[in-house]
Design a protein around this motif. Structure first.
Motif, mmCIF file in Angstrom:
data_model
loop_
_atom_site.group_PDB
_atom_site.id
_atom_site.type_symbol
_atom_site.label_atom_id
_atom_site.label_comp_id
_atom_site.label_asym_id
_atom_site.label_seq_id
_atom_site.Cartn_x
_atom_site.Cartn_y
_atom_site.Cartn_z
ATOM 1 N N LYS A 3 0.827 -1.204 0.000
ATOM 2 C CA LYS A 3 0.000 0.000 0.000
ATOM 3 C C LYS A 3 0.865 1.259 0.000
ATOM 4 C CE LYS A 3 -3.911 2.161 2.353
ATOM 5 N NZ LYS A 3 -4.908 2.029 3.452
ATOM 6 N N THR A 4 1.887 1.293 0.859
ATOM 7 C CA THR A 4 2.780 2.457 0.900
ATOM 8 C C THR A 4 3.579 2.569 -0.391
ATOM 9 O OG1 THR A 4 2.964 2.323 3.305
ATOM 10 C CG2 THR A 4 4.671 3.565 2.142
ATOM 11 N N ALA A 5 4.002 1.428 -0.910
ATOM 12 C CA ALA A 5 4.734 1.442 -2.176
ATOM 13 C C ALA A 5 3.870 2.040 -3.279
ATOM 14 C CB ALA A 5 5.166 0.030 -2.547
ATOM 15 N N ASP A 42 12.895 8.033 -17.175
ATOM 16 C CA ASP A 42 13.393 6.730 -16.740
ATOM 17 C C ASP A 42 12.822 6.338 -15.383
ATOM 18 O OD1 ASP A 42 14.841 8.808 -15.594
ATOM 19 O OD2 ASP A 42 16.643 7.592 -15.318
ATOM 20 N N VAL A 43 12.626 7.324 -14.498
ATOM 21 C CA VAL A 43 12.028 7.035 -13.192
ATOM 22 C C VAL A 43 10.556 6.671 -13.364
ATOM 23 C CG1 VAL A 43 11.518 7.958 -10.895
ATOM 24 C CG2 VAL A 43 13.667 8.556 -12.025
ATOM 25 N N VAL A 44 9.862 7.374 -14.248
ATOM 26 C CA VAL A 44 8.454 7.063 -14.521
ATOM 27 C C VAL A 44 8.322 5.646 -15.064
ATOM 28 C CG1 VAL A 44 6.467 7.621 -15.975
ATOM 29 C CG2 VAL A 44 7.776 9.457 -14.908
ATOM 30 N N ASN A 45 9.192 5.273 -15.976
ATOM 31 C CA ASN A 45 9.125 3.932 -16.567
ATOM 32 C C ASN A 45 9.353 2.848 -15.519
ATOM 33 O OD1 ASN A 45 8.616 4.959 -19.120
ATOM 34 N ND2 ASN A 45 10.785 5.013 -19.699
ATOM 35 N N ARG A 46 10.308 3.075 -14.629
ATOM 36 C CA ARG A 46 10.546 2.086 -13.572
ATOM 37 C C ARG A 46 9.373 2.040 -12.597
ATOM 38 N NH1 ARG A 46 15.902 4.215 -13.920
ATOM 39 N NH2 ARG A 46 15.602 5.487 -12.041
ATOM 40 N N ALA A 47 8.743 3.193 -12.367
ATOM 41 C CA ALA A 47 7.566 3.224 -11.490
ATOM 42 C C ALA A 47 6.420 2.422 -12.100
ATOM 43 C CB ALA A 47 7.137 4.669 -11.252
ATOM 44 N N ARG A 48 6.300 2.464 -13.414
ATOM 45 C CA ARG A 48 5.255 1.684 -14.084
ATOM 46 C C ARG A 48 5.499 0.188 -13.929
ATOM 47 N NH1 ARG A 48 5.285 5.490 -19.467
ATOM 48 N NH2 ARG A 48 3.827 7.087 -18.697
ATOM 49 N N VAL A 49 6.772 -0.196 -13.987
ATOM 50 C CA VAL A 49 7.106 -1.607 -13.779
ATOM 51 C C VAL A 49 6.714 -2.026 -12.366
ATOM 52 C CG1 VAL A 49 8.993 -3.270 -13.612
ATOM 53 C CG2 VAL A 49 8.969 -1.596 -15.475
ATOM 54 N N LEU A 50 7.059 -1.192 -11.394
ATOM 55 C CA LEU A 50 6.706 -1.502 -10.012
ATOM 56 C C LEU A 50 5.191 -1.505 -9.837
ATOM 57 C CD1 LEU A 50 7.491 -2.090 -7.121
ATOM 58 C CD2 LEU A 50 7.829 0.374 -6.751
ATOM 59 N N GLU A 51 4.510 -0.594 -10.506
ATOM 60 C CA GLU A 51 3.053 -0.555 -10.453
ATOM 61 C C GLU A 51 2.462 -1.868 -10.960
ATOM 62 O OE1 GLU A 51 -0.355 2.652 -11.718
ATOM 63 O OE2 GLU A 51 1.134 2.113 -13.231
ATOM 64 N N SER A 52 3.042 -2.403 -12.022
ATOM 65 C CA SER A 52 2.559 -3.677 -12.563
ATOM 66 C C SER A 52 2.779 -4.812 -11.572
ATOM 67 C CB SER A 52 3.278 -3.985 -13.880
ATOM 68 O OG SER A 52 2.997 -3.003 -14.853
ATOM 69 N N LEU A 53 3.919 -4.794 -10.911
ATOM 70 C CA LEU A 53 4.199 -5.826 -9.909
ATOM 71 C C LEU A 53 3.223 -5.732 -8.744
ATOM 72 C CD1 LEU A 53 8.114 -5.618 -9.834
ATOM 73 C CD2 LEU A 53 6.723 -7.454 -10.819
ATOM 74 N N LEU A 54 2.942 -4.506 -8.334
ATOM 75 C CA LEU A 54 2.000 -4.304 -7.238
ATOM 76 C C LEU A 54 0.591 -4.732 -7.643
ATOM 77 C CD1 LEU A 54 3.281 -0.815 -6.045
ATOM 78 C CD2 LEU A 54 3.427 -2.953 -4.751
ATOM 79 N N ALA A 59 -0.171 -6.974 -9.845
ATOM 80 C CA ALA A 59 -0.197 -8.437 -9.912
ATOM 81 C C ALA A 59 -0.330 -9.046 -8.524
ATOM 82 C CB ALA A 59 1.073 -8.946 -10.585
ATOM 83 N N ALA A 60 0.196 -8.329 -7.529
ATOM 84 C CA ALA A 60 0.112 -8.821 -6.154
ATOM 85 C C ALA A 60 -1.182 -8.393 -5.481
ATOM 86 C CB ALA A 60 1.307 -8.304 -5.352
ATOM 87 N N GLY A 61 -2.000 -7.590 -6.207
ATOM 88 C CA GLY A 61 -3.279 -7.166 -5.656
ATOM 89 C C GLY A 61 -3.165 -6.042 -4.655
ATOM 90 N N ALA A 62 -2.211 -5.117 -4.875
ATOM 91 C CA ALA A 62 -2.018 -4.016 -3.930
ATOM 92 C C ALA A 62 -3.196 -3.072 -3.956
ATOM 93 C CB ALA A 62 -0.743 -3.243 -4.289
ATOM 94 N N ASP A 63 -3.564 -2.575 -2.773
ATOM 95 C CA ASP A 63 -4.643 -1.598 -2.679
ATOM 96 C C ASP A 63 -4.245 -0.316 -3.384
ATOM 97 O OD1 ASP A 63 -5.432 -2.488 0.752
ATOM 98 O OD2 ASP A 63 -6.084 -3.366 -1.166
ATOM 99 N N GLY A 64 -5.196 0.275 -4.079
ATOM 100 C CA GLY A 64 -4.958 1.579 -4.692
ATOM 101 C C GLY A 64 -4.259 1.505 -6.020
ATOM 102 N N VAL A 65 -4.006 0.298 -6.540
ATOM 103 C CA VAL A 65 -3.351 0.164 -7.833
ATOM 104 C C VAL A 65 -4.342 -0.433 -8.807
ATOM 105 C CG1 VAL A 65 -1.461 -0.877 -9.103
ATOM 106 C CG2 VAL A 65 -1.119 -0.142 -6.748
ATOM 107 N N ALA A 66 -4.506 0.235 -9.939
ATOM 108 C CA ALA A 66 -5.486 -0.237 -10.913
ATOM 109 C C ALA A 66 -5.032 -1.538 -11.537
ATOM 110 C CB ALA A 66 -5.678 0.828 -11.992
ATOM 111 N N ASN A 67 -5.983 -2.432 -11.742
ATOM 112 C CA ASN A 67 -5.681 -3.694 -12.402
ATOM 113 C C ASN A 67 -5.878 -3.560 -13.908
ATOM 114 O OD1 ASN A 67 -5.085 -5.529 -10.147
ATOM 115 N ND2 ASN A 67 -7.171 -5.032 -9.476
#
Length: 221
Positions: A181-183, A199-211, A213-221
């Motif tokens: 959630k904090t991530a 480059d930071v935005v692109n890496r954030a998108r990768v992390l967003e995808s990982l989150l 996939a893990a079902g993180a709150d507040g992250v769109a599927n």
């Protein structure tokens, strides 16, 4: 008669000027000599400083060439020898030497050196914060979340030039600690800032995808 008076008056003025010159000539000449000597000395000092800067620049570039060739230990040795260089080169050399430690595989020593720079009050605030960020990235694989956050949290606020990298570190530290959630909150902050580098935005998108996939709150599927 008028001509005689003028001649007498001129003689008196010349005599007065002569006496003044005799009295003050040594001082006038001395001041002139000091001005000339001071100007020459300043020019000489400028030339000496320029030569030192050129020498330091050449030494720094030579160390970078060794690093690019994979000779990290040699590069670090050359950089360490620049402690007495002119201008900002000693600090640049310390920063790069710390990076070379990481390149050699000694991330813990690199973190320690970056921390030392971050705590060095003789360094500028920008360079100290840069050292915090560099240490933060390396510490992600070495230390717990609280230690990482303690380094870079101060850099995440407002319009700080390094806030984007600091926020990325905070997001990664939270993710590695299992706090999705904090991530996710940090990822959203990275993406909401229109000045975040691509480059930071692109890496954030990768992390967003990982989150996601893990079902993180507040992250769109």
């Amino acid at each position: 008669m008028a001509d005689i008076f003028r001649e007498v008056d001129e003689d008196l003025r010349r005599d007065r000027l002569g006496r003044l010159w005799s009295r003050f000539a040594p001082y006038i000449i001395g001041v002139a000599v000091l001005i000339v000597a001071g100007t020459a000395g300043f020019r000489g000092w400028e030339a000496w400083q320029a030569q030192r800067a050129e020498t330091a620049g050449d030494a720094f570039l030579a160390a970078l060439e060794e690093a690019d060739a994979g000779n990290h230990a040699k590069a670090r040795e050359m950089l360490t020898d620049m402690n007495d260089a002119t201008g900002g080169y000693p600090l640049l050399a310390r920063m790069r030497a710390a990076a070379e430690l990481a390149a050699e595989g000694d991330a813990a020593a690199a973190v320690s050196e970056f921390d030392a720079i971050a705590n060095d009050r003789s360094a500028s605030s920008v360079n100290r914060d840069l050292a915090r960020v560099r240490a933060g990235y390396l510490a992600l694989d070495l230390e717990d979340r609280s230690s990482v956050e303690a380094r870079v949290s101060i850099v995440t606020d407002g319009n700080h030039a390094l806030r984007h990298s600091a926020r990325e570190i905070m997001a990664l530290a939270a993710w590695k600690a299992g706090d999705a959630k904090t991530a996710s909150t940090w990822v959203s902050e990275i993406q909401a800032d229109t000045e975040t580098p691509a480059d930071v935005v692109n890496r954030a998108r990768v992390l967003e995808s990982l989150l996601a996939a893990a079902g993180a709150d507040g992250v769109a599927n």
